[in-house]
Design an enzyme around this catalytic site. Structure first.
Site, PDB file in Angstrom:
ATOM      1  N   GLY A  72       0.836  -1.200   0.000  1.00 50.68           N
ATOM      2  CA  GLY A  72       0.000   0.000   0.000  1.00 50.68           C
ATOM      3  C   GLY A  72       0.862   1.236   0.000  1.00 50.68           C
ATOM      4  O   GLY A  72       0.604   2.200  -0.721  1.00 50.68           O
ATOM      5  N   MET A 123       5.072   2.674   1.684  1.00 43.81           N
ATOM      6  CA  MET A 123       6.290   2.304   2.407  1.00 43.81           C
ATOM      7  C   MET A 123       6.888   3.533   3.048  1.00 43.81           C
ATOM      8  O   MET A 123       7.064   4.559   2.402  1.00 43.81           O
ATOM      9  CB  MET A 123       7.274   1.655   1.428  1.00 43.81           C
ATOM     10  CG  MET A 123       8.616   1.289   2.036  1.00 43.81           C
ATOM     11  SD  MET A 123       8.452   0.066   3.387  1.00 43.81           S
ATOM     12  CE  MET A 123       9.751   0.636   4.494  1.00 43.81           C
ATOM     13  N   GLU A 124       7.215   3.386   4.343  1.00 41.00           N
ATOM     14  CA  GLU A 124       7.566   4.537   5.173  1.00 41.00           C
ATOM     15  C   GLU A 124       9.018   4.989   5.044  1.00 41.00           C
ATOM     16  O   GLU A 124       9.568   5.523   5.999  1.00 41.00           O
ATOM     17  CB  GLU A 124       7.278   4.192   6.636  1.00 41.00           C
ATOM     18  CG  GLU A 124       8.214   3.126   7.251  1.00 41.00           C
ATOM     19  CD  GLU A 124       7.672   1.705   7.202  1.00 41.00           C
ATOM     20  OE1 GLU A 124       6.807   1.429   6.357  1.00 41.00           O
ATOM     21  OE2 GLU A 124       8.126   0.871   8.007  1.00 41.00           O
ATOM     22  N   HIS A 154      -0.556   6.534   8.767  1.00 36.51           N
ATOM     23  CA  HIS A 154       0.198   5.328   9.138  1.00 36.51           C
ATOM     24  C   HIS A 154       1.690   5.507   8.829  1.00 36.51           C
ATOM     25  O   HIS A 154       2.551   5.259   9.663  1.00 36.51           O
ATOM     26  CB  HIS A 154      -0.372   4.130   8.376  1.00 36.51           C
ATOM     27  CG  HIS A 154       0.324   2.836   8.630  1.00 36.51           C
ATOM     28  ND1 HIS A 154      -0.163   1.880   9.485  1.00 36.51           N
ATOM     29  CD2 HIS A 154       1.490   2.336   8.148  1.00 36.51           C
ATOM     30  CE1 HIS A 154       0.661   0.850   9.517  1.00 36.51           C
ATOM     31  NE2 HIS A 154       1.684   1.095   8.714  1.00 36.51           N
ATOM     32  N   GLU A 155       1.976   5.947   7.620  1.00 37.10           N
ATOM     33  CA  GLU A 155       3.389   6.052   7.215  1.00 37.10           C
ATOM     34  C   GLU A 155       4.099   7.149   7.993  1.00 37.10           C
ATOM     35  O   GLU A 155       5.272   7.016   8.334  1.00 37.10           O
ATOM     36  CB  GLU A 155       3.497   6.290   5.702  1.00 37.10           C
ATOM     37  CG  GLU A 155       2.793   5.236   4.838  1.00 37.10           C
ATOM     38  CD  GLU A 155       3.176   3.805   5.171  1.00 37.10           C
ATOM     39  OE1 GLU A 155       4.300   3.571   5.650  1.00 37.10           O
ATOM     40  OE2 GLU A 155       2.315   2.907   4.963  1.00 37.10           O
ATOM     41  N   HIS A 157       5.239   6.054  11.379  1.00 36.77           N
ATOM     42  CA  HIS A 157       6.498   5.290  11.341  1.00 36.77           C
ATOM     43  C   HIS A 157       7.734   6.173  11.323  1.00 36.77           C
ATOM     44  O   HIS A 157       8.826   5.699  11.614  1.00 36.77           O
ATOM     45  CB  HIS A 157       6.552   4.449  10.063  1.00 36.77           C
ATOM     46  CG  HIS A 157       5.847   3.130  10.129  1.00 36.77           C
ATOM     47  ND1 HIS A 157       6.012   2.239  11.165  1.00 36.77           N
ATOM     48  CD2 HIS A 157       5.015   2.524   9.245  1.00 36.77           C
ATOM     49  CE1 HIS A 157       5.297   1.149  10.911  1.00 36.77           C
ATOM     50  NE2 HIS A 157       4.668   1.296   9.756  1.00 36.77           N
ATOM     51  N   GLU A 169       4.383  -2.510  13.252  1.00 42.72           N
ATOM     52  CA  GLU A 169       3.192  -2.354  12.414  1.00 42.72           C
ATOM     53  C   GLU A 169       1.918  -2.210  13.233  1.00 42.72           C
ATOM     54  O   GLU A 169       1.015  -1.463  12.870  1.00 42.72           O
ATOM     55  CB  GLU A 169       3.071  -3.524  11.442  1.00 42.72           C
ATOM     56  CG  GLU A 169       4.172  -3.561  10.387  1.00 42.72           C
ATOM     57  CD  GLU A 169       4.272  -2.273   9.580  1.00 42.72           C
ATOM     58  OE1 GLU A 169       3.390  -1.396   9.692  1.00 42.72           O
ATOM     59  OE2 GLU A 169       5.261  -2.121   8.846  1.00 42.72           O
TER      60      GLU A 169
HETATM   61 ZN    ZN Z   1       3.525   0.123   8.515  1.00 41.46          ZN
END
Ligand code: ZN
Ligand code: NAG
Ligand code: NAG
Ligand code: NAG
Length: 969
Positions: free
Chosen positions: A350, A352-353, A386-387, A390, A409
């Site tokens: 989806g 990537m951080e 979400h990212e 992180h 996660e």
């Molecule tokens: Zn994540």
């Protein structure tokens, strides 16, 4: 790492049409299972590579397992990297062999911490084009004598044998020059293509996580091996290059009579290799590039999307507020000078951080109000949150090893709701964790084949083992138990422990227990004391060291409360032992009409006076589902709760209305209560217009549809559903002036979508007519006037009730769509046809990358199988093409692991079970890649389904018949 498991609303809705709520269970995240083709063989123009000396390949006299360090999956602890100088030149044109390649020069600097003559460094599919392949240097830059250099492809190592021992406490470096393929495999340094103005544009981008940085440059590719990176990228003048840091210089070069630019990036902070990123593209930005005092925040993507259609505007509007929120929440400044968010046309997860350079699928970052639905918008919001979460938790403080992935996660999957709530405070988005994560993962965690959140470091070694960890337990159960923890500690105590953890371990690595220590310290300092029955780690151990969760049964007559490991299939055998014998320390919040309370259940059973409820009152436990468990009651209390729902449901909080339904259906599946009792909880819905209870009911009834939509039960069930949804449909039709306006709030919008999708899928005539008319207007005028929220449903209904003309129209729009979210809606609608030949053709298309992107293959097959007519076609297709599918997408698609689950959802007969077992036997040799676990789960589920159908068919049929008869009287 990346978040890819999210079920998009779009997809969920189309699913309802054939009542499988999720062509989209992209629960998976695992790419790159270890079965990677050795691309060295495909790069002819390059110097020969060698000769593994791995003892596995050496047919020596001894057969005992070798102890040589290069035969191990983990790097030896003799060397500690501290810096890399990396210079890469990707060539975005085919070479004479028809390949895309990149040229690299790299120097890895490290300290020797235990004398050794071996330098073992990760390297994958890199062809070293100098001889020797590598130069070992001392700290003054002098070459050291080397006796031999080997490649060990099995373990992805380059092994340099120094002539003399490297000395403890001294610094050295390893210099290499190499050529790699810029393949379209979505891993490492890879190539992605898109069309713009009739021109194919090529970009070079990276996805290093979990373990593909080694495919871009030789490196010590483990998360605890943190270092700084000086990155230089050479590119053509009409391209722009991004990396984790800002560029500090651009120099003109002439190489082979062509002009190139060499862009030098500032040295990074100390970080893990899996977070390194660089992108060479012709993308355009919007936002603020920042300066020496302000943090730059920009959104990047295709020129058409960003400049012409302003699709980055929404992401831009939320990114800075969310970054600001997390700075405050973590009490730690954002550590980098800028944060770029980039939409990549081909992306396997989806998002990537990568630190400072977050990459996304287009659908997870771009939003166009003219064509995107509210679900698309929520997805952008939650993935960005979400990212960004992180950037501290994960990037600044990183897990020691992948076995603790669940902490990384799970934590981000919880706090993403907090960040999202800050950016959209009117949405009540925090409630939705109950549907999106808790209910969803409980379905998986209730199987005997589940697994605990934690694993031991020594149990996770190979790439396959690492990639297996990227599942819904890791993400959603992780989020659920961390939310529970934060709730019983209180947000203030949680945040305090968290901030001290981040401060203590910044630029360093941790185990999950380190967080418990800091939270415990915060608890111990709190006045008045937090009411905990045991220490944070003792409580949490029961949730993270054993799989599953309890069902708490409360007898409101006797006050006896018990807990038991909840298994969806009561006959399933749990072979995994638990040190706690499947007993948990359970925080039980409860309410009656007039009171609220809290109780810690620490034993298999207890008697609690407060649980004895007077005849006139009911008891409700797990308020707002902050606890990760299910609740069952004595019959009387069930009756009282259901009576309350039917008389005035507003006395029960909306989240708990959803909980009562979801718990009841699952308890029925597990044979704690009769199935008809669960159905009873849906009767009141004709009076409820809230999203959460409706969604909970539809999620549960999906299973009924899967089991019965090809049987006699379906007729009465459909009539019941029409009866229940009709008031909801009319409510929104009146409110929105026949669907010409859209309600304000997020959940009202979702409710409206449910009203239309449910009404249309069960064939409510006024809905089908509405859909056909709206679609016809579009076909006639070629102007799409359908509101984005309703498009999935309208398209699907029109295709299902239409003919070839409608399908062709959707296909044409799909093939020419310039918007990824719109494409997804159109692509889903293609699977709604009722013509087997059309569906078969679509299945063929799904593996043709000229027609459907590789990243969408699995979800296309899944959406065909969610159609009752397409289900067996999809299963036949997957069986027939298994080897090809495994080869084509098994290694590069995050969603691959769900494929088997998706195509076997309706399995409920002995015959189907035999087919599934035969499939397993037939393909032992080819294997199942990352879907091996999903195959086992499918077999277990099929067995459970067979029994369930046998036991419930008659009573369910009678219940539905009774309900529609009552209607007719
Ligand atoms: Zn994540
Ligand atoms: C793209 O190609 C089509 C057909 O070849 C042509 O009609 C159109 O003008 C081209 N568009 C651009 C922007 O070059
Ligand atoms: C690089 O070349 C471009 C175009 O030829 C020129 O405009 C620019 O000034 C040059 N930059 C440097 C640092 O020489
Ligand atoms: C890395 O880059 C920084 C500038 O960002 C420079 O000062 C430093 O010397 C470089 N380090 C090495 C080892 O090249």
């Amino acid at each position: 790492m990346a978040k890819g498991y999210y079920i998009s609303k779009v997809v969920a809705i189309v699913g309802i049409l054939f009542t499988i709520a999720a062509l989209a269970t992209i629960i998976a995240l695992s790419v790159l299972y270890a079965n990677e083709k050795d691309k060295n063989n495909n790069v002819p123009n390059l110097p020969e590579t060698t000769t593994p000396t791995s003892s596995e390949n050496t047919k020596g006299p001894t057969s005992a397992p070798s102890n040589d360090p290069w035969t191990k999956d983990r790097l030896p602890k003799t060397l500690t990297p501290y810096h890399y100088d990396i210079r890469l030149k990707p060539v975005l044109k085919k070479n004479d062999q028809g390949l895309y390649v990149f040229y690299g020069k790299s120097e890895a600097f490290f300290t020797c911490v235990a004398a050794t003559n071996l330098v073992i460094i990760h390297s994958k599919n890199l062809n070293f084009n100098t001889s020797p392949k590598a130069f070992l240097k001392d700290s003054a830059g002098n070459n050291l004598a080397v006796s031999k250099i080997d490649e060990v492809p099995q373990k992805q190592y380059l092994v340099v044998h120094a002539a003399n021992n490297l000395e403890d406490n001294k610094n050295y470096s390893l210099y290499t020059e190499f050529v790699g393929e810029l393949a379209d495999d979505l891993a490492g340094f890879y190539r992605s293509e898109y069309k713009e103005d009739n021109e194919t544009k090529i970009i070079a981008t990276t996805q290093m996580a979990a373990a593909d940085a080694r495919k871009a440059f030789p490196c010590f590719d483990e998360p605890a091996m943190k270092a700084t990176f000086n990155i230089t990228i050479v590119h053509k003048p009409d391209y722009v290059v991004l990396s984790n840091m800002n560029p500090i210089s651009h120099n003109n070069l002439t190489e082979e009579d062509e002009l190139w630019i060499e862009t030098v990036f500032d040295k990074t902070v100390k970080m893990s290799t899996y977070l390194v990123a660089f992108i060479v593209s012709q993308f355009r930005p919007i936002g603020d590039p920042g300066n020496s005092t302000t943090i730059g925040v920009q959104i990047w993507g295709r020129k058409k999307a960003i400049e012409d259609e302003q699709q980055g505007a929404y992401a831009l509007s939320i990114t800075k507020p969310i970054l600001d929120f997390f700075e405050e929440y973590y009490q730690t400044p954002y550590p980098l000078p800028k944060s770029d968010q980039v939409a990549i046309p081909d992306f396997s997860a989806g998002a990537m951080e990568n630190w400072g350079l977050v990459t996304y699928r287009e659908t997870a970052l771009l939003y166009d109000p003219a064509v995107s639905s509210i679900g698309n918008k929520e997805r952008v919001l939650s993935v960005v949150a979400h990212e960004l979460a992180h950037q501290w938790f994960g990037n600044l403080v990183t897990i020691q090893w992948w076995n603790d992935l669940w902490l990384n996660e799970g934590f981000a999957s919880y706090v993403e709701y907090l960040g999202a709530d800050k950016a959209e405070p009117t949405w009540n988005i925090k409630d939705l964790i109950v549907l999106n994560d808790i209910h969803r993962v409980m379905a998986v965690d209730a199987l005997a084949s589940s697994h605990p959140l934690t694993s031991k470091e020594e149990e996770v070694n190979t790439l396959a083992e690492i990639n297996q960890l990227f599942d819904s337990i890791t993400y959603s159960k992780g989020a659920s138990v961390i939310r529970m923890l934060s709730t019983f500690l209180s947000e203030a105590v949680f945040v305090e422990g968290l901030a001290s953890y981040l401060k203590d371990f910044q630029y360093d690595n941790t185990k999950y227990s380190d967080l418990w220590i800091h939270l415990q310290a915060a608890v111990d300092m709190t006045v008045p004391p937090v009411d905990l029955p045991q220490s944070v780690s003792e409580i949490m151990d029961t949730w993270v060291l054993q799989m599953g969760f309890p069902v708490v049964t409360i007898n409101t007559v006797t006050g006896v409360v018990t807990q038991k490991h909840f298994l969806l299939d009561p006959d399933s055998v749990v072979s995994r032992p638990s040190q706690f014998n499947y007993t948990w320390i359970v925080p039980i919040s409860y309410a009656t009409r007039a009171s609220l309370g809290h109780y810690w259940l620490q034993t298999p059973s207890a008697t609690v006076d407060a649980f004895q409820t007077p005849a006139s009152d009911w008891l409700l436990a797990n308020i707002n589902v902050t606890g990760y468990y299910r609740v069952n009651y004595d019959d009387t209390n069930w009756n009282k709760l259901i009576a309350q729902l039917e008389s005035d449901h507003s006395n029960i909080p909306v989240i708990n209305r959803a909980q009562i339904i979801d718990d009841a259906f699952n308890l029925a599946r597990a044979m704690y209560i009769p199935t008809t009792r669960a159905l009873d909880t849906t009767r009141y819905l004709s009076n409820d217009t809230e999203y959460m209870p409706w969604q909970a009911a539809l999620d549960s009834l999906t299973f009924f549809t899967q089991m019965f939509d090809h049987s006699e039960v379906y007729g009465p069930m459909r009539e019941y559903m029409k009866k229940q949804v009709r008031p909801l449909f009319h409510y929104f039709r009146d409110w929105t002036l026949n669907f010409t306006t859209i309600p304000e709030s997020l959940t009202d919008q979702y409710s409206e979508i449910i009203a239309v999708s449910t009404a249309c899928s069960y064939g409510l005539p006024e809905c089908v007519t509405l859909a056909s008319e709206l679609f016809k207007e579009w076909m006639d005028s070629n102007i799409n006037g359908i509101h984005p929220n309703l498009r999935s449903t309208i398209y699907c209904t029109a295709v299902a009730h239409g003919r070839a003309m409608e399908w062709d129209f959707v296909w044409e729009k799909f093939s020419t769509s310039n918007n990824a979210q719109e494409s997804d809606k159109l692509r889903s609608a293609l699977s709604c046809s009722r013509e087997p030949w059309v569906l078969n053709r679509l299945l063929e298309y799904s593996l043709d990358t000229n027609k459907i992107r590789k990243q969408d293959a699995v979800s296309t097959i899944g959406s065909v199988s969610s159609n009752v007519i397409g289900h067996s076609l999809a299963w036949d297709f997957v069986r027939a093409k298994w080897k090809f599918i495994l080869e084509q997408i098994g290694g590069s698609s995050f969603s691959f692991r769900n494929l088997i689950e998706q195509v076997t959802r309706r399995f409920s007969t002995e015959f189907e079970l035999k087919e599934l077992e035969q499939f397993k036997r037939d393909n032992q040799e080819a294997g199942f890649g990352s879907s091996a676990q999903s195959l086992e789960q499918a077999i277990e589920k099929t067995k459970a389904n067979i029994r369930w159908v046998n036991e419930n068919k008659d009573s369910v049929l009678n219940w539905f018949k009774g309900e529609i008869k009552a209607e007719n009287i």
